[in-house]
Design an enzyme around this catalytic site. Structure first.
Site, PDB file in Angstrom:
ATOM      1  N   GLY A  43      67.492  31.106  -8.370  1.00 24.73           N
ATOM      2  CA  GLY A  43      68.047  31.897  -9.471  1.00 24.73           C
ATOM      3  C   GLY A  43      69.549  32.109  -9.461  1.00 24.73           C
ATOM      4  N   ASP A  99      70.823  36.681  -8.069  1.00 19.81           N
ATOM      5  CA  ASP A  99      70.786  36.878  -9.529  1.00 19.81           C
ATOM      6  C   ASP A  99      70.221  38.240  -9.888  1.00 19.81           C
ATOM      7  OD1 ASP A  99      68.355  36.025  -8.532  1.00 19.81           O
ATOM      8  OD2 ASP A  99      67.769  34.927 -10.315  1.00 19.81           O
ATOM      9  N   ASP A 102      64.838  43.102  -7.905  1.00 23.40           N
ATOM     10  CA  ASP A 102      63.716  43.837  -8.507  1.00 23.40           C
ATOM     11  C   ASP A 102      63.293  44.931  -7.523  1.00 23.40           C
ATOM     12  OD1 ASP A 102      62.109  42.342 -11.039  1.00 23.40           O
ATOM     13  OD2 ASP A 102      63.540  41.110  -9.988  1.00 23.40           O
ATOM     14  N   LYS A 130      67.395  46.306 -11.078  1.00 24.31           N
ATOM     15  CA  LYS A 130      66.455  47.143 -11.846  1.00 24.31           C
ATOM     16  C   LYS A 130      66.147  48.382 -11.016  1.00 24.31           C
ATOM     17  CE  LYS A 130      64.211  43.036 -13.791  1.00 24.31           C
ATOM     18  NZ  LYS A 130      62.989  42.234 -13.744  1.00 24.31           N
ATOM     19  N   VAL A 152      62.957  39.494 -17.265  1.00 18.46           N
ATOM     20  CA  VAL A 152      64.085  38.862 -17.961  1.00 18.46           C
ATOM     21  C   VAL A 152      64.258  37.411 -17.544  1.00 18.46           C
ATOM     22  CG1 VAL A 152      65.388  40.965 -18.449  1.00 18.46           C
ATOM     23  CG2 VAL A 152      65.692  39.828 -16.241  1.00 18.46           C
ATOM     24  N   ASP A 158      64.179  32.475 -14.433  1.00 18.95           N
ATOM     25  CA  ASP A 158      63.181  31.652 -15.115  1.00 18.95           C
ATOM     26  C   ASP A 158      61.901  32.407 -15.439  1.00 18.95           C
ATOM     27  OD1 ASP A 158      62.256  31.872 -12.351  1.00 18.95           O
ATOM     28  OD2 ASP A 158      60.777  30.366 -12.906  1.00 18.95           O
TER      29      ASP A 158
HETATM   30  C1  PRP Z   1      63.730  36.376  -7.738  1.00 19.62           C
HETATM   31  C2  PRP Z   1      65.187  36.718  -7.514  1.00 19.62           C
HETATM   32  C3  PRP Z   1      65.192  37.340  -6.165  1.00 19.62           C
HETATM   33  C4  PRP Z   1      63.831  38.006  -6.095  1.00 19.62           C
HETATM   34  C5  PRP Z   1      64.000  39.455  -6.380  1.00 19.62           C
HETATM   35  O1  PRP Z   1      63.478  35.142  -7.178  1.00 19.62           O
HETATM   36  O2  PRP Z   1      66.006  35.576  -7.573  1.00 19.62           O
HETATM   37  O3  PRP Z   1      65.343  36.394  -5.140  1.00 19.62           O
HETATM   38  O4  PRP Z   1      62.991  37.418  -7.077  1.00 19.62           O
HETATM   39  O5  PRP Z   1      62.787  40.117  -6.239  1.00 19.62           O
HETATM   40  P1  PRP Z   1      62.584  41.358  -5.266  1.00 19.62           P
HETATM   41  O6  PRP Z   1      63.824  42.219  -5.331  1.00 19.62           O
HETATM   42  O7  PRP Z   1      61.387  42.055  -5.855  1.00 19.62           O
HETATM   43  O8  PRP Z   1      62.331  40.865  -3.898  1.00 19.62           O
HETATM   44  P2  PRP Z   1      62.174  34.295  -7.545  1.00 19.62           P
HETATM   45  O9  PRP Z   1      61.090  34.624  -6.555  1.00 19.62           O
HETATM   46  O10 PRP Z   1      61.853  34.498  -8.983  1.00 19.62           O
HETATM   47  O11 PRP Z   1      62.645  32.818  -7.245  1.00 19.62           O
HETATM   48  P3  PRP Z   1      63.788  31.920  -7.983  1.00 19.62           P
HETATM   49  O12 PRP Z   1      65.120  32.568  -7.677  1.00 19.62           O
HETATM   50  O13 PRP Z   1      63.640  30.592  -7.333  1.00 19.62           O
HETATM   51  O14 PRP Z   1      63.492  31.908  -9.455  1.00 19.62           O
END
Ligand code: PRP
Length: 180
Positions: A43, A99, A102, A130, A152, A158
């Site tokens: 991300g 990025d 959460d 968030k 989002v 994605d």
């Molecule tokens: C998303 C984002 C963070 C993580 C945040 O990655 O890029 O790494 O989730 O979530 P958290 O704070 O609840 O731990 P994702 O798993 O969607 O992988 P990607 O970046 O490859 O899309």
């Protein structure tokens, strides 16, 4: 594909201005240091690329790819490292570029993991956070935007690997869940 895209939460212009502002602060804070930017794949790739181009100091790059063990074990905060750093970060000034935060569990795990490797300094730069769903306390030194707990996409983020190339951050009409 645009039919699935909902409300725009952060516009391209807002992102551009914020990236410049963050890059100015980072350039000042690290002006006498050698900075290693660590992007969390996938991300963060777009934010990292834009942020780094606004920096006025020399920097090096490394990447780490992580994945949670699925939705149940995600809440445990255990993260699987799919691709580890190539650099030895002992004694280095490391800035993690992410990025979105959460729950914060991914970064919480990575901070603990990185600290064992004894970097000289270790800070976080995140485009989005968030606060409503964050479950662990994190010291986010450089933060772009606090947003509501909505799913989002765009600007690196994605849904089923789609929409990462949008220039803005938007909600997804078809998904109401908050977690990624
Ligand atoms: C998303 C984002 C963070 C993580 C945040 O990655 O890029 O790494 O989730 O979530 P958290 O704070 O609840 O731990 P994702 O798993 O969607 O992988 P990607 O970046 O490859 O899309």
């Amino acid at each position: 594909m645009e039919n699935e895209i909902g409300e725009v939460l952060v516009t391209e212009e807002e992102i551009r201005a914020k990236v410049k502002e963050l890059a100015k602060r980072i350039s000042e804070d690290y002006k006498d240091k050698e900075l290693l930017l660590v992007g969390i794949l996938k991300g963060a790739f777009m934010f990292l690329a834009d942020l780094s181009r606004e920096l006025t100091i020399p920097v090096q790059f490394d990447f780490i790819a992580v994945s949670s063990y699925g939705s149940i074990s995600k809440s445990s905060g255990v993260v699987r490292i799919l691709k580890d750093l190539e650099a030895d970060i002992e004694g280095r000034h490391v800035l993690i570029v992410e990025d979105v935060i959460d729950t914060g569990l991914t970064l919480n795990y990575l901070i603990r993991n990185f600290k064992v490797r004894r970097p000289a300094t270790l800070e976080i730069c995140a485009l989005l956070s968030k606060p409503e769903v964050q479950r662990v306390s994190l010291n986010i030194k450089y933060l772009g935007f606090s947003i509501p707990a909505k799913f989002v996409v765009g600007y690196g983020l994605d849904f089923a690997e789609k929409y990462r190339n949008l220039k803005h951050v938007a909600t997804l009409k078809t998904k109401v869940a908050t977690g990624r």
